[in-house]
Scaffold this motif. Structure first.
Motif, PDB file in Angstrom:
ATOM      1  N   ASP A 153      26.238  14.215-105.808  1.00 13.57           N
ATOM      2  CA  ASP A 153      26.709  14.713-107.102  1.00 13.57           C
ATOM      3  C   ASP A 153      27.700  15.861-106.941  1.00 13.57           C
ATOM      4  N   VAL A 154      27.381  16.796-106.070  1.00 15.10           N
ATOM      5  CA  VAL A 154      28.273  17.944-105.874  1.00 15.10           C
ATOM      6  C   VAL A 154      29.592  17.493-105.271  1.00 15.10           C
ATOM      7  N   ARG A 155      29.522  16.565-104.342  1.00 18.81           N
ATOM      8  CA  ARG A 155      30.748  16.060-103.722  1.00 18.81           C
ATOM      9  C   ARG A 155      31.638  15.371-104.743  1.00 18.81           C
ATOM     10  N   ALA A 156      31.039  14.649-105.656  1.00 15.04           N
ATOM     11  CA  ALA A 156      31.820  13.932-106.667  1.00 15.04           C
ATOM     12  C   ALA A 156      32.514  14.890-107.624  1.00 15.04           C
ATOM     13  N   LEU A 157      31.927  16.046-107.858  1.00 19.03           N
ATOM     14  CA  LEU A 157      32.461  16.959-108.862  1.00 19.03           C
ATOM     15  C   LEU A 157      33.244  18.135-108.279  1.00 19.03           C
ATOM     16  N   THR A 158      33.351  18.221-106.963  1.00 20.53           N
ATOM     17  CA  THR A 158      34.085  19.336-106.380  1.00 20.53           C
ATOM     18  C   THR A 158      35.576  19.030-106.348  1.00 20.53           C
ATOM     19  N   SER A 159      36.371  20.077-106.484  1.00 18.70           N
ATOM     20  CA  SER A 159      37.817  19.885-106.505  1.00 18.70           C
ATOM     21  C   SER A 159      38.485  20.349-105.213  1.00 18.70           C
ATOM     22  N   ALA A 160      37.775  21.068-104.363  1.00 19.14           N
ATOM     23  CA  ALA A 160      38.344  21.568-103.114  1.00 19.14           C
ATOM     24  C   ALA A 160      38.294  20.490-102.047  1.00 19.14           C
ATOM     25  N   SER A 161      39.431  20.166-101.472  1.00 14.74           N
ATOM     26  CA  SER A 161      39.493  19.070-100.502  1.00 14.74           C
ATOM     27  C   SER A 161      38.769  19.415 -99.202  1.00 14.74           C
ATOM     28  N   ASP A 162      38.845  20.658 -98.734  1.00 15.24           N
ATOM     29  CA  ASP A 162      38.152  21.018 -97.494  1.00 15.24           C
ATOM     30  C   ASP A 162      36.636  20.961 -97.660  1.00 15.24           C
ATOM     31  N   LEU A 163      36.152  21.398 -98.798  1.00 18.13           N
ATOM     32  CA  LEU A 163      34.724  21.330 -99.075  1.00 18.13           C
ATOM     33  C   LEU A 163      34.280  19.872 -99.222  1.00 18.13           C
ATOM     34  N   ASN A 164      35.102  19.060 -99.858  1.00 19.78           N
ATOM     35  CA  ASN A 164      34.806  17.643-100.022  1.00 19.78           C
ATOM     36  C   ASN A 164      34.735  16.945 -98.667  1.00 19.78           C
ATOM     37  N   ASP A 165      35.637  17.281 -97.749  1.00 18.13           N
ATOM     38  CA  ASP A 165      35.606  16.690 -96.411  1.00 18.13           C
ATOM     39  C   ASP A 165      34.339  17.084 -95.655  1.00 18.13           C
ATOM     40  N   SER A 166      33.969  18.332 -95.754  1.00 17.44           N
ATOM     41  CA  SER A 166      32.758  18.795 -95.087  1.00 17.44           C
ATOM     42  C   SER A 166      31.521  18.107 -95.666  1.00 17.44           C
ATOM     43  N   PHE A 167      31.484  17.973 -96.986  1.00 18.97           N
ATOM     44  CA  PHE A 167      30.363  17.281 -97.617  1.00 18.97           C
ATOM     45  C   PHE A 167      30.347  15.799 -97.237  1.00 18.97           C
ATOM     46  N   ALA A 168      31.510  15.195 -97.071  1.00 15.95           N
ATOM     47  CA  ALA A 168      31.564  13.776 -96.668  1.00 15.95           C
ATOM     48  C   ALA A 168      30.952  13.598 -95.282  1.00 15.95           C
ATOM     49  N   ARG A 169      31.279  14.505 -94.357  1.00 12.34           N
ATOM     50  CA  ARG A 169      30.690  14.418 -93.017  1.00 12.34           C
ATOM     51  C   ARG A 169      29.169  14.606 -93.075  1.00 12.34           C
ATOM     52  N   SER A 170      28.726  15.545 -93.880  1.00 14.52           N
ATOM     53  CA  SER A 170      27.283  15.765 -94.026  1.00 14.52           C
ATOM     54  C   SER A 170      26.608  14.560 -94.675  1.00 14.52           C
ATOM     55  N   GLN A 171      27.288  13.958 -95.635  1.00  7.43           N
ATOM     56  CA  GLN A 171      26.735  12.787 -96.309  1.00  7.43           C
ATOM     57  C   GLN A 171      26.586  11.620 -95.331  1.00  7.43           C
TER      58      GLN A 171
END
Length: 175
Positions: free
Chosen positions: A105-123
């Motif tokens: 959910d947080v990854r879907a709603l975040t707008s920062a690309s670096d944070l999204n990439d980090s969350f994708a790796r964690s996911q």
């Protein structure tokens, strides 16, 4: 970053710290629990780093004593009555699934690309761990040498109003 995003990040950090506490309470020598504990710690560190980088001092707060106490109680509750490794892994899997949903959910709603990439790796790491936990805990469901996956064991959802179905692991919210 705005108030709602900060609140989502704090909920994610609390969930990650809870998973870490549960893994620690259930067993120190188990490799799957250690992998889950490390994955949850990486998520919590990523979120804390993002929150500490915020210019407002009120957004930079770490997890408070209430979160620590709640996580300790959740860990003690999860470890209560666990007699076998299988029971412990099942309880840990439930907590890890809640972290995976929160992260999604947080990854879907975040707008920062670096944070999204980090969350994708964690996911990806958490999904691999959930798959390993599924193989470890669902071994008793083998029939005639064929193991049933979690998706095939669930009843299909039919919705007459929509031909489009969305998996629960879908990384974006369905509107």
């Amino acid at each position: 970053m705005f108030d709602k995003e900060v609140e989502r990040l704090r909920r994610l950090r609390a969930a990650a710290l809870r998973v870490r506490a549960v893994a620690r309470a259930l067993g120190r020598g188990d490799t799957l629990l250690n992998r889950g504990r490390c994955a949850a710690w990486r998520v919590a560190r990523t979120v804390s780093g993002r929150l500490r980088a915020h210019p407002y001092a009120s957004y930079q707060k770490d997890a408070g004593i209430g979160v620590v106490a709640a996580n300790s109680l959740a860990a003690a509750n999860a470890a209560l009555g666990v007699r076998t490794r299988h029971q412990g892994l099942l309880r840990f899997e439930a907590h890890l699934r809640s972290l995976a949903r929160e992260l999604s959910d947080v990854r879907a709603l975040t707008s920062a690309s670096d944070l999204n990439d980090s969350f994708a790796r964690s996911q990806i790491e958490i999904r691999a761990l959930l798959a390993a936990l599924g193989v470890e805990t669902r071994g008793q469901y083998e029939t005639r040498g064929v193991q049933l996956s979690e998706a095939s064991a669930m009843a299909p959802v039919t919705d007459a109003g929509s031909a489009l179905t969305v998996d629960s692991d879908w990384p974006y919210l369905a509107f």
